[in-house]
Scaffold this motif. Structure first.
Motif, PDB file in Angstrom:
ATOM      1  N   ALA A 255       0.725  -1.071  -0.349  1.00  0.00           N
ATOM      2  CA  ALA A 255      -0.327   0.434   0.257  1.00  0.00           C
ATOM      3  C   ALA A 255       0.948   1.273  -0.308  1.00  0.00           C
ATOM      4  N   ASN A 256       1.599   1.428   0.276  1.00  0.00           N
ATOM      5  CA  ASN A 256       2.860   2.771   0.799  1.00  0.00           C
ATOM      6  C   ASN A 256       4.276   2.197  -0.452  1.00  0.00           C
ATOM      7  N   ILE A 257       4.357   1.660  -1.090  1.00  0.00           N
ATOM      8  CA  ILE A 257       5.064   1.332  -2.606  1.00  0.00           C
ATOM      9  C   ILE A 257       4.421   2.065  -3.683  1.00  0.00           C
ATOM     10  N   ALA A 258       5.120   2.988  -4.462  1.00  0.00           N
ATOM     11  CA  ALA A 258       4.171   3.664  -5.592  1.00  0.00           C
ATOM     12  C   ALA A 258       4.706   2.559  -6.343  1.00  0.00           C
ATOM     13  N   PRO A 259       3.329   3.158  -7.368  1.00  0.00           N
ATOM     14  CA  PRO A 259       3.426   1.655  -8.212  1.00  0.00           C
ATOM     15  C   PRO A 259       4.018   1.855  -9.490  1.00  0.00           C
ATOM     16  N   LEU A 260       4.062   0.343  -9.848  1.00  0.00           N
ATOM     17  CA  LEU A 260       5.391   0.811 -11.846  1.00  0.00           C
ATOM     18  C   LEU A 260       4.276   0.580 -12.902  1.00  0.00           C
ATOM     19  N   SER A 261       4.500   1.529 -13.512  1.00  0.00           N
ATOM     20  CA  SER A 261       3.929   1.789 -14.707  1.00  0.00           C
ATOM     21  C   SER A 261       3.346   0.594 -14.993  1.00  0.00           C
ATOM     22  N   SER A 262       2.339   0.664 -16.025  1.00  0.00           N
ATOM     23  CA  SER A 262       1.244  -0.318 -16.630  1.00  0.00           C
ATOM     24  C   SER A 262       2.585  -0.902 -17.455  1.00  0.00           C
ATOM     25  N   SER A 263       3.169  -0.427 -18.745  1.00  0.00           N
ATOM     26  CA  SER A 263       3.732  -0.483 -19.908  1.00  0.00           C
ATOM     27  C   SER A 263       4.951  -1.107 -18.801  1.00  0.00           C
TER      28      SER A 263
END
Length: 416
Positions: A255-263
């Motif tokens: 939850a506290n981790i910025a998401p990786l880009s979908s690409s």
């Protein structure tokens, strides 16, 4: 009651009957069709089709971020047939007067996996423009810790008494040319292999002369929120049938981790080796991506892995000197290979030939560390390659994916 089927059959383009396979291969159509059923069960299609609201559902994990569901309300409002919409990117509904700034705001919300509500000028199938309140929100998978679908609710914004009609006439002058252009777009039935998470994004400089934004009233905003709640409730309920639960907010240990880009996720998903990405810029260097092969090797789910330090695989028989060697290599920002005893979720041990390497972004800065695992007791086919070459091949693919995904990101944004 007959269940709703989303498999494309045939559509009419410029008066000619064409197979919907023109939108892509049969395999691509199958993947689009299973985007919802694989997570929510077959029954979700019928449940969604009973909702009267106007909305689309898109899948950011598929190439081109295609539409995977279009409601009856949306089809009625837009004039499109369902087979003309599925598998396409949402930008087909934009036109000459679509405000580019609004589109960019939507794209930014998609990249950040957050909700956005904005007035938008879209175009119907016949080329006529219409104002909508565009309410987009992500649907998060509990296991993935990221958005698995986006829902775009669209509420019509009617013309207000006393509003300017002068700009409406200019649409008619452009409608014939634009209509012809849209016929060509509909005839081009590829899935649009563009960078993922660019749904509802145009690719040219149109929209700079857009009509002044038509503001939605509170009642229309409330209608959009109510529709969003109803759709999410349906998806949440049916996700329990498959065990692949979804929720409104990021709901995993990541939850506290910025998401990786979908690409980037899409590129990493093509790599077959067992590996994880860790973020050295976050406290305790947590795992931010785990491959399917890694999950299969260790027996853990993605939800159980993301956000944790790799030492959770260690146990009573793990050599402390090997762990120290890993730590020192990371501090020196160097690659290393060690052999250590790790433990699966069921408690069984395995000898892990682990290769760790820093991964730099397009700016030359270390964005991640990648750890590639080889189970020495496994009979997995490596196409004649030694374990070392198998690992180096995976590292190379990861580096290419990360550098490619980081191109064009500003200094204020990072992949992690």
């Amino acid at each position: 009651m007959v269940g709703l089927t989303l498999t494309p059959t045939a559509i009419t383009v410029n008066g000619r009957r064409q197979s919907a396979e023109g939108m892509g291969s049969c395999e691509e159509a199958r993947v689009v069709g299973e985007s919802l059923t694989s997570r929510y069960s077959e029954w979700v299609l019928e449940a969604l089709d009973e909702l009267s609201d106007s909305f689309l559902i898109t899948d950011p994990s598929l190439a081109g971020h295609p539409i995977v569901f279009a409601s009856r309300g949306f089809l009625c409002m837009s004039g499109y047939a369902r087979d003309e919409v599925l598998g396409r990117n949402g930008r087909i509904f934009q036109g000459p007067a679509t405000n580019r700034r609004s589109v960019l705001e939507i794209r930014e919300a998609i990249r950040e996996e957050r909700t956005v509500q904005i007035s938008l000028l879209n175009y119907r199938r016949d080329g006529t423009p219409h104002w909508i309140l565009f309410h987009l929100f992500p649907v998060f998978g509990e296991d993935e810790g990221r958005a698995v679908h986006f829902v775009a609710v669209q509420v019509p914004i009617p013309s207000r008494p006393g509003s300017s009609k002068s700009r409406t006439h200019c649409f008619g002058a452009r409608r014939m040319a634009f209509g012809a252009c849209r016929d060509e777009v509909r005839a081009d039935h590829d899935l649009g292999y563009k960078p993922v998470r660019e749904s509802f994004v145009d690719t040219d400089n149109r929209g700079l002369e857009a009509e002044e934004s038509r503001e939605a009233r509170d009642c229309e905003k409330e209608r959009a929120v109510t529709a969003a709640d109803s759709i999410l409730s349906t998806l949440t309920r049916y996700s329990k049938l498959t065990g692949k639960r979804v929720c409104r907010k990021r709901c995993s240990s990541a939850a506290n981790i910025a998401p990786l880009s979908s690409s980037l996720i899409l590129s990493l998903g093509r790599i077959k080796q067992s590996f994880v990405l860790t973020d050295p810029h976050l406290p305790d260097m947590p795992i931010v991506y785990a491959s399917d092969a890694f999950l299969g090797l260790t027996g853990y789910s993605r939800q159980e892995v993301l956000g944790r330090n790799c030492r959770f695989l260690s146990g009573p028989g793990t050599d402390a000197s090997a762990l120290l060697e890993i730590k020192e290599s990371i501090q020196k920002e160097q690659a290393c290979t060690v052999r250590l005893l790790n433990y699966r979720k069921d408690g069984n041990s395995f000898w892990n030939l682990l290769h760790i390497s820093p991964v730099r972004n397009a700016s030359g800065e270390i964005a991640f560390f990648v750890g590639v695992q080889v189970d020495e007791g496994s009979k997995i086919e490596r196409h004649g390659l030694s374990p070392e070459m198998w690992q180096l091949g995976a590292v190379g693919l990861v580096k290419v994916a990360v550098r490619g995904s980081s191109v064009g990101l500003g200094p204020s944004r990072s992949l992690s």
